[in-house]
Motif scaffolding. Structure first.
Motif, mmCIF file in Angstrom:
data_model
loop_
_atom_site.group_PDB
_atom_site.id
_atom_site.type_symbol
_atom_site.label_atom_id
_atom_site.label_comp_id
_atom_site.label_asym_id
_atom_site.label_seq_id
_atom_site.Cartn_x
_atom_site.Cartn_y
_atom_site.Cartn_z
ATOM 1 N N LYS A 1 0.811 -1.224 0.000
ATOM 2 C CA LYS A 1 0.000 0.000 0.000
ATOM 3 C C LYS A 1 0.843 1.272 0.000
ATOM 4 O O LYS A 1 0.390 2.321 -0.467
ATOM 5 C CB LYS A 1 -0.949 -0.008 1.200
ATOM 6 C CG LYS A 1 -1.997 -1.118 1.135
ATOM 7 C CD LYS A 1 -2.982 -1.007 2.295
ATOM 8 C CE LYS A 1 -4.167 -1.918 2.140
ATOM 9 N NZ LYS A 1 -3.849 -3.331 2.399
ATOM 10 N N VAL B 1 -4.588 6.996 11.268
ATOM 11 C CA VAL B 1 -4.760 5.548 11.110
ATOM 12 C C VAL B 1 -3.386 4.910 11.001
ATOM 13 O O VAL B 1 -2.509 5.448 10.316
ATOM 14 C CB VAL B 1 -5.581 5.252 9.832
ATOM 15 C CG1 VAL B 1 -5.615 3.756 9.520
ATOM 16 C CG2 VAL B 1 -7.000 5.787 9.968
ATOM 17 N N LYS C 1 -1.600 1.352 9.697
ATOM 18 C CA LYS C 1 -2.025 0.290 8.781
ATOM 19 C C LYS C 1 -0.812 -0.507 8.292
ATOM 20 O O LYS C 1 0.181 0.082 7.889
ATOM 21 C CB LYS C 1 -2.711 0.968 7.590
ATOM 22 C CG LYS C 1 -3.319 0.056 6.572
ATOM 23 C CD LYS C 1 -3.841 0.827 5.376
ATOM 24 C CE LYS C 1 -5.054 1.693 5.649
ATOM 25 N NZ LYS C 1 -5.707 2.160 4.412
ATOM 26 N N GLY D 1 -1.070 -5.447 4.488
ATOM 27 C CA GLY D 1 -2.222 -6.075 5.137
ATOM 28 C C GLY D 1 -3.347 -6.350 4.162
ATOM 29 O O GLY D 1 -3.332 -5.925 3.009
ATOM 30 N N SER D 2 -4.338 -7.096 4.669
ATOM 31 C CA SER D 2 -5.561 -7.313 3.875
ATOM 32 C C SER D 2 -6.714 -7.625 4.814
ATOM 33 O O SER D 2 -6.509 -8.001 5.971
ATOM 34 C CB SER D 2 -5.364 -8.462 2.890
ATOM 35 O OG SER D 2 -5.115 -9.650 3.601
ATOM 36 N N GLY D 3 -7.921 -7.440 4.283
ATOM 37 C CA GLY D 3 -9.109 -7.770 5.061
ATOM 38 C C GLY D 3 -9.299 -6.909 6.302
ATOM 39 O O GLY D 3 -10.037 -7.273 7.208
ATOM 40 N N GLY D 4 -8.646 -5.772 6.340
ATOM 41 C CA GLY D 4 -8.813 -4.873 7.480
ATOM 42 C C GLY D 4 -7.978 -5.261 8.697
ATOM 43 O O GLY D 4 -7.954 -4.522 9.692
ATOM 44 N N ILE E 1 -5.346 -2.909 11.148
ATOM 45 C CA ILE E 1 -5.599 -1.471 11.008
ATOM 46 C C ILE E 1 -6.174 -0.925 12.311
ATOM 47 O O ILE E 1 -7.112 -1.505 12.866
ATOM 48 C CB ILE E 1 -6.578 -1.199 9.851
ATOM 49 C CG1 ILE E 1 -5.945 -1.625 8.531
ATOM 50 C CG2 ILE E 1 -6.998 0.262 9.816
ATOM 51 C CD1 ILE E 1 -6.854 -1.471 7.326
ATOM 52 N N GLU F 1 -1.459 7.356 8.417
ATOM 53 C CA GLU F 1 -2.128 8.204 7.428
ATOM 54 C C GLU F 1 -3.338 8.947 7.984
ATOM 55 O O GLU F 1 -3.833 8.669 9.078
ATOM 56 C CB GLU F 1 -2.502 7.393 6.180
ATOM 57 C CG GLU F 1 -3.633 6.411 6.379
ATOM 58 C CD GLU F 1 -4.038 5.693 5.086
ATOM 59 O OE1 GLU F 1 -3.268 5.656 4.105
ATOM 60 O OE2 GLU F 1 -5.154 5.134 5.054
ATOM 61 N N TYR F 2 -3.779 9.899 7.185
ATOM 62 C CA TYR F 2 -4.974 10.693 7.456
ATOM 63 C C TYR F 2 -6.172 9.785 7.684
ATOM 64 O O TYR F 2 -6.399 8.836 6.937
ATOM 65 C CB TYR F 2 -5.225 11.607 6.253
ATOM 66 C CG TYR F 2 -6.569 12.297 6.229
ATOM 67 C CD1 TYR F 2 -6.806 13.426 7.014
ATOM 68 C CD2 TYR F 2 -7.590 11.827 5.390
ATOM 69 C CE1 TYR F 2 -8.046 14.052 6.976
ATOM 70 C CE2 TYR F 2 -8.826 12.452 5.346
ATOM 71 C CZ TYR F 2 -9.039 13.562 6.145
ATOM 72 O OH TYR F 2 -10.263 14.179 6.096
ATOM 73 N N VAL G 1 -9.844 9.142 7.278
ATOM 74 C CA VAL G 1 -10.922 9.617 6.421
ATOM 75 C C VAL G 1 -12.141 9.962 7.278
ATOM 76 O O VAL G 1 -12.545 9.192 8.150
ATOM 77 C CB VAL G 1 -11.281 8.547 5.368
ATOM 78 C CG1 VAL G 1 -12.448 8.992 4.518
ATOM 79 C CG2 VAL G 1 -10.068 8.220 4.504
ATOM 80 N N VAL H 1 -17.497 1.966 8.046
ATOM 81 C CA VAL H 1 -17.022 2.738 6.947
ATOM 82 C C VAL H 1 -17.532 2.172 5.634
ATOM 83 O O VAL H 1 -17.098 1.099 5.227
ATOM 84 C CB VAL H 1 -15.502 2.573 6.976
ATOM 85 C CG1 VAL H 1 -14.876 3.154 5.782
ATOM 86 C CG2 VAL H 1 -14.960 3.107 8.271
ATOM 87 N N GLU I 1 -7.482 1.622 -1.855
ATOM 88 C CA GLU I 1 -6.548 0.556 -2.243
ATOM 89 C C GLU I 1 -6.952 -0.059 -3.568
ATOM 90 O O GLU I 1 -8.061 0.141 -4.063
ATOM 91 C CB GLU I 1 -6.447 -0.510 -1.153
ATOM 92 C CG GLU I 1 -7.716 -1.299 -0.956
ATOM 93 C CD GLU I 1 -7.453 -2.632 -0.257
ATOM 94 O OE1 GLU I 1 -6.316 -3.142 -0.310
ATOM 95 O OE2 GLU I 1 -8.403 -3.189 0.303
HETATM 96 N N1 ADP Z 1 -7.400 6.298 6.238
HETATM 97 C C1 ADP Z 1 -8.443 5.655 6.753
HETATM 98 N N2 ADP Z 1 -9.377 6.321 7.481
HETATM 99 C C2 ADP Z 1 -10.411 5.684 8.034
HETATM 100 N N3 ADP Z 1 -10.647 4.359 7.926
HETATM 101 C C3 ADP Z 1 -9.770 3.638 7.208
HETATM 102 C C4 ADP Z 1 -8.630 4.239 6.592
HETATM 103 N N4 ADP Z 1 -7.935 3.285 5.965
HETATM 104 C C5 ADP Z 1 -8.605 2.135 6.156
HETATM 105 N N5 ADP Z 1 -9.701 2.336 6.908
HETATM 106 C C6 ADP Z 1 -10.687 1.290 7.296
HETATM 107 O O1 ADP Z 1 -10.102 0.010 7.170
HETATM 108 C C7 ADP Z 1 -10.697 -0.731 6.089
HETATM 109 C C8 ADP Z 1 -9.654 -1.516 5.318
HETATM 110 O O2 ADP Z 1 -8.696 -0.641 4.794
HETATM 111 P P1 ADP Z 1 -7.911 -0.947 3.453
HETATM 112 O O3 ADP Z 1 -6.960 0.159 3.209
HETATM 113 O O4 ADP Z 1 -8.877 -1.250 2.387
HETATM 114 O O5 ADP Z 1 -7.061 -2.247 3.823
HETATM 115 P P2 ADP Z 1 -7.346 -3.814 3.620
HETATM 116 O O6 ADP Z 1 -6.413 -4.225 2.549
HETATM 117 O O7 ADP Z 1 -6.987 -4.423 4.941
HETATM 118 O O8 ADP Z 1 -8.780 -3.984 3.239
HETATM 119 C C9 ADP Z 1 -11.391 0.320 5.260
HETATM 120 O O9 ADP Z 1 -12.482 -0.216 4.526
HETATM 121 C C10 ADP Z 1 -11.840 1.282 6.322
HETATM 122 O O10 ADP Z 1 -12.951 0.728 7.001
#
Ligand code: ADP
Ligand code: MG
Length: 318
Positions: free
Chosen positions: A36, A77, A79, A83-86, A89, A137-138, A140, A154, A263
């Motif tokens: 990422k 955040v 992260k 990673g995958s599947g949240g 994080i 990161e920021y 959202v 989210v 992503e």
């Molecule tokens: N910058 C962010 N601000 C707020 N929530 C976030 C942010 N990044 C990720 N998340 C939360 O985590 C979830 C998974 O993030 P993501 O970047 O898609 O990684 P993964 O590959 O684990 O799915 C997002 O759908 C959101 O719910």
């Protein structure tokens, strides 16, 4: 399960892998989307809006520097870059001194957060357990327009892009059962989106149709996703940016910043077809047979939109 759509048009996993992922996604390009930090840098270089990177932690020695990275930020955040599947994080809502409050309302002490970061760097959340990096990161701020159809989490938007053409989309809405995650396997609602207009058509939970959000009772269909044109354009541009022919683009809508790319996925899931009650194959084959390869991103978007409106084109709209 998919009989309502007609099995002929449904793309299965073997065909996805053989005819699309392997054929259109060069293996050497995978790191662009599997890491990422690399994806984010690439996006910034290409003018694709993403959540701002405050910094990264590369080794356990860097962990104390987190405090400097977020000194000016109320929320942020952390992260795992692979990673995958949240998993792994952590969304921090606010922090003071050595206390960090998560979005779920629990408090983490510095030692606990530092321990989590150490585990992440050690590879606890990365594929194959390889050492990883941590992105800071920021956070959202999700657009409140989705509040009536989200529970605690989210919502995000997935767009499948084939050879640069956005062909299918869905909105994923967290539920109580999904624990605030927008993951369909966990019980989130998937709502198909009319690719031309950005309007939700109907919803599914698992394999069952639903017209309303299970927790809030609000209607799932007929929602207009704001900034739809911009989202399609961002998704289409991710083709030139990565060179990947078969791509899942995940977007979120920030209250102040508009659409942000979260992503990219080189092996996007197939249940988007259930959410749309439509198979991917007819659309993919239509693009294979009829699309002009040299079009610019905006023209590719316009072409797809014109197809959806042209009943004689033989394009199967959701
Ligand atoms: N910058 C962010 N601000 C707020 N929530 C976030 C942010 N990044 C990720 N998340 C939360 O985590 C979830 C998974 O993030 P993501 O970047 O898609 O990684 P993964 O590959 O684990 O799915 C997002 O759908 C959101 O719910
Ligand atoms: Mg994701």
């Amino acid at each position: 399960m998919l009989t309502a759509i007609g099995r002929a048009g449904v793309l299965g996993i073997n065909r996805r892998n053989g005819d699309f992922v392997m054929r259109y996604n060069k293996r050497s390009l995978y790191p662009l989307v599997d890491d990422k930090l690399i994806t984010k840098k690439l996006a910034q270089e290409n003018g694709i809006p993403v959540p701002q990177l405050f910094g990264s932690l590369d080794t356990p020695r860097d962990i104390p520097s987190l405090n400097d990275l977020v000194a000016q930020q109320q929320s942020f955040v952390v992260k795992p870059s692979h990673g995958s599947g949240g998993d792994g994080i952590v969304v921090i809502d606010s922090h003071r001194g050595r206390r960090f409050w998560t979005c779920g309302g629990s408090v983490l002490l510095w030692a606990e957060l530092a321990h989590h970061l150490e585990n992440t760097l050690g590879g606890q959340y990365s594929l194959g357990g390889h050492p990883d990096r941590v992105m800071v990161e920021y956070r959202v701020k999700f657009d409140p327009m989705f509040n009536p159809v989200s529970y605690l989490g989210v919502p995000d938007i997935r767009i499948i892009v084939f050879l640069g053409f956005p062909v299918m989309a869905m909105l994923r809405l967290p539920t109580r059962r999904s624990g605030g995650k927008a993951n369909l396997h966990q019980g989130a609602v998937g709502a198909g989106i009319d690719i031309a207009y950005g309007k939700t058509v109907h919803g599914v939970i698992g394999n069952n149709n639903t017209d309303e959000h299970p927790d809030t009772g609000a209607a799932i269909g007929g929602l207009e996703v704001p900034y739809w044109q911009q989202m399609l354009s961002i998704a289409a541009r991710c083709y030139e940016m990565t060179g990947l022919g078969y791509l899942g683009v995940d977007l979120v809508l920030d209250e102040h910043l508009g659409p942000l790319m979260l992503e990219l996925n080189a092996r996007p899931g197939l249940n988007i077809q259930i959410a749309n009650a439509a198979g991917l194959l007819p659309r993919l084959e239509y693009v294979q047979q009829h699309a002009e390869p040299a079009l610019l991103p905006e023209d590719r978007v316009a072409w797809i939109q014109s197809l959806v409106n042209d009943r004689t084109a033989g394009w199967q709209s959701g």
